[in-house]
Design a protein around this motif. Sequence first.
Motif, short mmCIF file in Angstrom:
data_model
loop_
_atom_site.label_atom_id
_atom_site.label_comp_id
_atom_site.label_asym_id
_atom_site.label_seq_id
_atom_site.Cartn_x
_atom_site.Cartn_y
_atom_site.Cartn_z
N ASP A 31 -31.39 -23.24 -12.22
CA ASP A 31 -32.84 -23.17 -12.16
C ASP A 31 -33.44 -24.33 -12.95
OD1 ASP A 31 -32.52 -22.47 -14.83
OD2 ASP A 31 -32.74 -20.31 -14.45
N THR A 32 -34.77 -24.37 -12.98
CA THR A 32 -35.45 -25.50 -13.62
C THR A 32 -35.08 -25.60 -15.09
OG1 THR A 32 -37.27 -25.16 -12.07
CG2 THR A 32 -37.72 -26.55 -13.98
N GLU A 33 -35.00 -24.44 -15.76
CA GLU A 33 -34.71 -24.45 -17.19
C GLU A 33 -33.33 -25.05 -17.46
OE1 GLU A 33 -37.09 -23.96 -19.26
OE2 GLU A 33 -35.63 -24.60 -20.76
N MET A 34 -32.35 -24.67 -16.62
CA MET A 34 -30.99 -25.19 -16.81
C MET A 34 -30.96 -26.70 -16.59
SD MET A 34 -27.55 -23.75 -14.93
CE MET A 34 -28.03 -22.04 -15.05
N LEU A 35 -31.68 -27.15 -15.58
CA LEU A 35 -31.71 -28.59 -15.32
C LEU A 35 -32.46 -29.32 -16.43
CD1 LEU A 35 -32.23 -28.39 -11.49
CD2 LEU A 35 -30.28 -29.47 -12.64
N ARG A 36 -33.48 -28.70 -16.99
CA ARG A 36 -34.20 -29.33 -18.09
C ARG A 36 -33.24 -29.54 -19.28
NH1 ARG A 36 -39.61 -28.59 -19.05
NH2 ARG A 36 -39.59 -26.54 -18.08
N GLU A 37 -32.34 -28.56 -19.50
CA GLU A 37 -31.40 -28.67 -20.62
C GLU A 37 -30.31 -29.71 -20.36
OE1 GLU A 37 -32.00 -23.92 -21.52
OE2 GLU A 37 -29.96 -24.66 -21.22
#
Lengths: 252, 87
Positions: free
Chosen positions: A198-204
């Motif tokens: 998800d977006t959060e994982m990609l942000r990390e």
Amino acid sequence: MERRTVPGRLSWQLGEVLATRAETARTKSITLAVPNWIGHRAGQHMDVRLTAEDGYQTERSYSIASPPEQEQRLTLTVERLDDGEVSPYLVDELRVGDKLELRGPIGGYFVWEAHMGGPLLLVAGGSGIVPLMAMIRHRAAVGSTIPTRLLYSSRSSEDVIYRDELDRLVRSTTLLEVVQTLTRVQPPGWTGYHRRIDTEMLRELAWPPDQRPLMFICGPTPFVETAAASLVALGYEPGRIKTERFGPTGEA
Amino acid sequence: MENKLDGNAAGGILQEIFPFEMTLVQASCTGCGATDAIGALAVYKHGMGTVVRCPSCDTVLIRVAHTKGRYWLDMRGVRVLQISAEA
């Protein structure tokens, strides 16, 4: 590598199966010799055509898993889809010495070569790892130190294709990181991600946008669309995000 | 259900017709004017053939099929193809 100025038209030809290898319970790697093989680039695919006795023909695309440096033969990794018309034959029936009708190599768009630079972000869902593995193998074969991160989503650790080789490459090559997420079943003691990308994982995990990474996403259509939309929302340039969807089937 | 793929999926049949690697060829859409590599376009495969659509406005750029010993190629949605003579 020498580049032909005009690649020329493709036509169907017969390849011979040299070896097969089970990667997971549902995937198999098939190594083929193709006459007058002109070589390929990491990320390209082959079309495979089967013809039934009544003349009915059907074709599917499969990514090349082997790096260009494995000369004179190519390896496809195929996932068996239970309701598939082609993959059950390739995974369950095909034997060493059999002939297979092939067309390729195909594609210059979803391709990465070391001279194209990085940093490199690879995002794989299930058997979407296959063309990205050709890039990782190519990177290792030429001794590239381009910073590379693979985010790889699988259902369980038993479904992780190339698991041992990825572990080995992370230890033996410079600046390669592999992050797994296991979406359905996690082994005891698993401390990694256990949800869909998800977006959060990609942000990390993605390189900061100002590093202008090159991004390749491959997996089932919904997976690819989620990952690509997330990267665009995080501010990455759409033109540096390349996608390869393999259809609505499968889940990662 | 439609099976949405990328331009890569049309590369094989297009390169049976054209003597170039076609996923890097730039195509301009007659619908909205957007220009993209064919590899970046949307592809749908049907029993009857392959349909290439503009990801921006959904205009059909290319329909291609190979049946009964002929290629059937409808390119009315393409305004211009830019083919690199070098790669």
